[in-house]
Design a protein around this motif. Structure first.
Motif, PDB file in Angstrom:
ATOM      1  N   ARG A   1       0.875  -1.210   0.010  1.00  0.00           N
ATOM      2  CA  ARG A   1       0.001   0.003   0.091  1.00  0.00           C
ATOM      3  C   ARG A   1       1.003   1.437   0.072  1.00  0.00           C
ATOM      4  NH1 ARG A   1      -2.609  -1.633   5.046  1.00  0.00           N
ATOM      5  NH2 ARG A   1      -3.033  -3.756   4.646  1.00  0.00           N
TER       6      ARG A   1
ATOM      7  N   ASN B   1       2.173   1.798  -3.394  1.00  0.00           N
ATOM      8  CA  ASN B   1       1.137   1.355  -4.261  1.00  0.00           C
ATOM      9  C   ASN B   1       1.530   0.508  -5.322  1.00  0.00           C
ATOM     10  OD1 ASN B   1      -1.464   1.898  -5.551  1.00  0.00           O
ATOM     11  ND2 ASN B   1      -0.634   3.606  -6.860  1.00  0.00           N
TER      12      ASN B   1
ATOM     13  N   ARG C   1      -5.192  -5.790  -4.834  1.00  0.00           N
ATOM     14  CA  ARG C   1      -3.868  -5.539  -5.397  1.00  0.00           C
ATOM     15  C   ARG C   1      -3.098  -6.691  -5.954  1.00  0.00           C
ATOM     16  NH1 ARG C   1      -1.206  -0.894  -4.275  1.00  0.00           N
ATOM     17  NH2 ARG C   1      -2.751  -0.053  -2.856  1.00  0.00           N
TER      18      ARG C   1
END
Length: 504
Positions: A157, A160, A192
């Motif tokens: 995260r 990214n 993701r």
């Protein structure tokens, strides 16, 4: 401003092959002209790598930097955890010891500092490189740890980064582990995951196809590739890998190399070059009954030398090694912690390793070691004297002890100092220099001297290990490019960054 495109590889468990896949992508991106850096926010490993400025990082990130053709820095692994005893580890921050911590203390008190360190290193790397290959640790589905984890989805995260999940089919149950991992992820993290790679496959791929189709239909996640089981000469970083090594001699090989495997074994990559030698059988020994009479015995490094000396005594290896010296012509090498064990005494006045003040060593070398609070981490090179010949050698040192040689000649002449010790008959040899056996001329001479002693003709052609290592990076990259949809991964990397100016 430059901003790297990141990709992250996570696994269903430790030793799934994340490090190898990440190494392959470092090489692939570098060969395609991208300035590439590896990154692992927090690494737990007893196999270390020393950077040019004398700092300590996880071995895997150092090797990945080599594969990418860049100089390794501590930003590539800002936090290194080195287990020293049960539920306690040395925390290394940017290459230098920070503090010894219990697991609960680390989790409760180090989290916010660790988060800050990781953010800073990510910022540096993202602004200096074109591609960032990020490696996770263990599994992202450790639901009991995820609120304070510093190495898997939280890092994805922060960067990214799209995530590729790696599963090891060799262990069995690969579909269950992949599906289970995906189902245990939070929804934002599951989105993701751009695909999975099935690693270490053996056999007929057509027999696997029904399972691949089922997986994609059931999960909606793409299978990006199936990588065949392949033997690559890439340094292992985790002691889990030791379970794959032999414990018995290969009688088809002329030279028997035995390596003592104690609980806190570290930097066991020192013995990797022997695996490349055509006449060497390498085996790991953790019990006196399996020691036998090897041609070469190696006591490798240890993260807790005193506790591992006690292990030698408890298993009977302590007595067996001494008897081996008295009753055979085995050549014995001690590297770092192993060197300390070969000496007469190891003192721990500051209780660096244990509450004990001292322990008696094997007394095969006239050496006394005092453990220190400050760690030595340095690249080194010098001249080694063995069997009346001199060899240029280079390697690195990582240790928290100082060894006083009471008598006898040093083994290696370094710039401004000496290192190591050997007996007059050169049958027992100790040194702090890791990578000693990576020096081809010395290793070739050593092995051929063993052959002559056994009345065998010397081998005139032996492998040059560093050349093999460089070729291994290309072979690995070729294999992954052949079996993995690299282009699809690159497209996803661009999508995650909003389709910015990173055209293929």
């Amino acid at each position: 401003m430059r901003r790297a495109l990141p990709i992250m590889f996570q696994g269903t468990h430790s030793d799934a092959g994340k490090s190898v896949i990440a190494t392959a992508f470092c090489r692939i991106f570098a060969r395609n002209g991208w300035k590439t850096a590896p990154f692992k926010s927090q690494n737990m490993s007893l196999n270390s790598y020393v950077t040019l400025d004398g700092k300590e990082i996880g071995r895997a990130q150092g090797v990945q930097a080599e594969a990418a053709g860049v100089v390794a820095t501590t930003h590539m692994n800002p936090i290194l955890i080195k287990p020293s005893r049960d539920q306690e580890a040395q925390i290394v921050v940017h290459g230098k010891p920070y503090e010894n911590m219990k697991a609960t203390t680390y989790r409760n008190e180090f989290f916010h500092l660790g988060l800050e360190l990781i953010q800073q290193s990510l910022h540096v790397l993202m602004n200096e490189y074109d591609r960032l290959v990020i490696e996770g640790a263990g599994s992202p589905a450790e639901v009991n740890l995820n609120d304070r984890e510093l190495v898997n989805m939280r890092v994805a995260r922060m960067a990214n980064a799209p995530v590729v999940l790696v599963g090891d089919i060799e262990r069995g149950g690969v579909f269950a582990s992949l599906v289970g991992t995906l189902q245990l992820l939070e929804e934002q993290d599951r989105k993701r995951v751009i695909g999975v790679i099935i690693n270490k496959f053996r056999g007929d791929l057509s027999l696997l196809q029904p399972g691949l189709r089922w997986f994609e239909q059931y999960t909606g996640v793409k299978v990006l590739g199936v990588v065949p089981y392949t033997h690559v000469r890439i340094d292992a970083e985790d002691s889990v890998a030791l379970s794959r090594y032999a414990t018995k001699k290969d009688n088809g090989k002329a030279i028997d190399v035995a390596v003592i495997q104690y609980p806190r074994i570290s930097n066991f990559t020192d013995i990797d070059p022997f695996f490349a030698e055509p006449d060497c059988s390498v085996r790991f020994v953790s019990d006196a009954s399996l020691l036998g009479e090897p041609d070469i015995l190696i006591l490798p490094g240890s993260k807790n030398t005193i506790e591992d000396v006690h292990f030698l005594k408890e298993t009977g290896l302590f007595v067996a090694i001494r008897r081996l010296y008295e009753r055979s012509d085995t050549i014995m090498f001690g590297i770092c912690g192993g060197y300390q064990m070969l000496g007469e005494r190891i003192k721990d006045p500051f209780h660096v390793e244990t509450p004990l003040d001292a322990v008696a060593g094997l007394s095969l070398l006239p050496v006394e070691t005092t453990l220190a609070c400050e760690k030595t981490t340095v690249l080194c090179e010098g001249m080694l004297v063995y069997k009346n010949e001199m060899f240029d050698v280079k390697g690195y040192e990582i240790h928290m002890g100082r060894s006083l040689v009471k008598q006898g000649e040093p083994l290696i002449l370094l710039s401004g100092k000496t290192d190591g010790c050997k007996t007059k008959d050169e049958r027992v040899i100790g040194t702090y220099m890791h990578d000693l056996f990576h020096n081809d001329m010395f290793r070739h001479h050593l092995l051929n001297s063993v052959r002559r002693k056994k009345q065998l003709s010397p081998l005139m052609e032996r492998p040059h290990y560093r050349q093999l290592r460089a070729q291994a990076f290309d072979d690995l990259a070729d294999c992954v490019e052949k079996h993995v949809d690299v282009k699809a991964i690159e497209r996803k990397m661009i999508e995650f960054q909003g389709g910015e100016h990173h055209a293929l």
